[in-house]
Enzyme design. Structure first.
Site, PDB file in Angstrom:
ATOM      1  N   ASN A  35       0.805  -1.228   0.000  1.00  0.00           N
ATOM      2  CA  ASN A  35       0.000   0.000   0.000  1.00  0.00           C
ATOM      3  C   ASN A  35       0.834   1.272   0.000  1.00  0.00           C
ATOM      4  OD1 ASN A  35      -2.401  -1.336  -0.098  1.00  0.00           O
ATOM      5  ND2 ASN A  35      -2.992  -0.935   2.014  1.00  0.00           N
ATOM      6  N   CYS A  36       2.109   1.153  -0.175  1.00  0.00           N
ATOM      7  CA  CYS A  36       3.006   2.312  -0.169  1.00  0.00           C
ATOM      8  C   CYS A  36       2.986   2.982  -1.544  1.00  0.00           C
ATOM      9  CB  CYS A  36       4.423   1.832   0.166  1.00  0.00           C
ATOM     10  SG  CYS A  36       5.651   3.141   0.193  1.00  0.00           S
ATOM     11  N   ASN A  37       3.186   4.297  -1.563  1.00  0.00           N
ATOM     12  CA  ASN A  37       3.266   5.024  -2.833  1.00  0.00           C
ATOM     13  C   ASN A  37       4.419   4.519  -3.701  1.00  0.00           C
ATOM     14  OD1 ASN A  37       1.058   6.638  -2.294  1.00  0.00           O
ATOM     15  ND2 ASN A  37       2.278   8.272  -1.400  1.00  0.00           N
TER      16      ASN A  37
END
Length: 173
Positions: A35-37
């Site tokens: 879910n990290c950019n």
């Protein structure tokens, strides 16, 4: 001589994986999060892996939920998600902690052998990258914002050094 070969870690499926199996390879260790950019870097890491694996290069993904809870997926589903979303075929491990008292010993080792931004040993975010040479020694640490494709020259150089060393050792026998 100490190296990463003294460590093992469970893969996403719980199977224990000894890093000593990777002796002689150039390794890129990355703490990852779905879910990290920066998760789009997983596709770029796969591209590097495909480009250089025949020459002895491997990427190791260590999912980490320590930064803003960016890895909420269960261990059993992480590899499937990485494969479906980013076509990842390199090894994916079970979730680890990279900082604090519960940090995996491998990451404690990596942090004590290099420093990040502002000479700080702590890992600040997902997708911190550690390049390991063919002797199992840490060569360099890269910040999360460092795009995998920018590492091509240093990977090639590290692979060439490994090939030079093995040729030299062979010549001496």
């Amino acid at each position: 001589m100490d190296s990463i070969y003294q460590f093992s870690a469970p893969l996403y499926n719980g199977e224990d994986f000894s890093l000593s199996q990777l002796k002689g390879k150039t390794i890129l260790i990355v703490n990852t999060a779905s879910n990290c950019n920066f998760s789009v870097q997983l596709a770029a890491l796969e591209k590097l892996y495909q480009q250089y694996k025949a020459q002895g290069f491997i990427v190791l993904a260590f999912p980490c939920n320590q930064f803003d809870y960016n890895e909420p997926i269960d261990n059993a589903d992480i590899k499937d998600f990485y494969q479906q979303q980013f076509n990842v075929s390199f090894p994916v491990f079970s979730k680890v902690m990279v900082n604090g008292p519960e940090a995996h010993p491998l990451f404690n080792y990596l942090k004590t052998h290099t420093r990040g931004i502002a000479q700080n040993r702590a890992i600040k975010w997902n997708f911190t990258k550690f390049l390991i040479n063919s002797e199992g020694q840490l060569s360099v640490r890269y910040a999360p914002r460092t795009k995998p494709e920018t590492l091509k020259m240093v990977i090639e150089s590290t692979l060439n050094d490994a090939n030079d060393n093995s040729a030299f050792q062979f010549a001496e026998i």
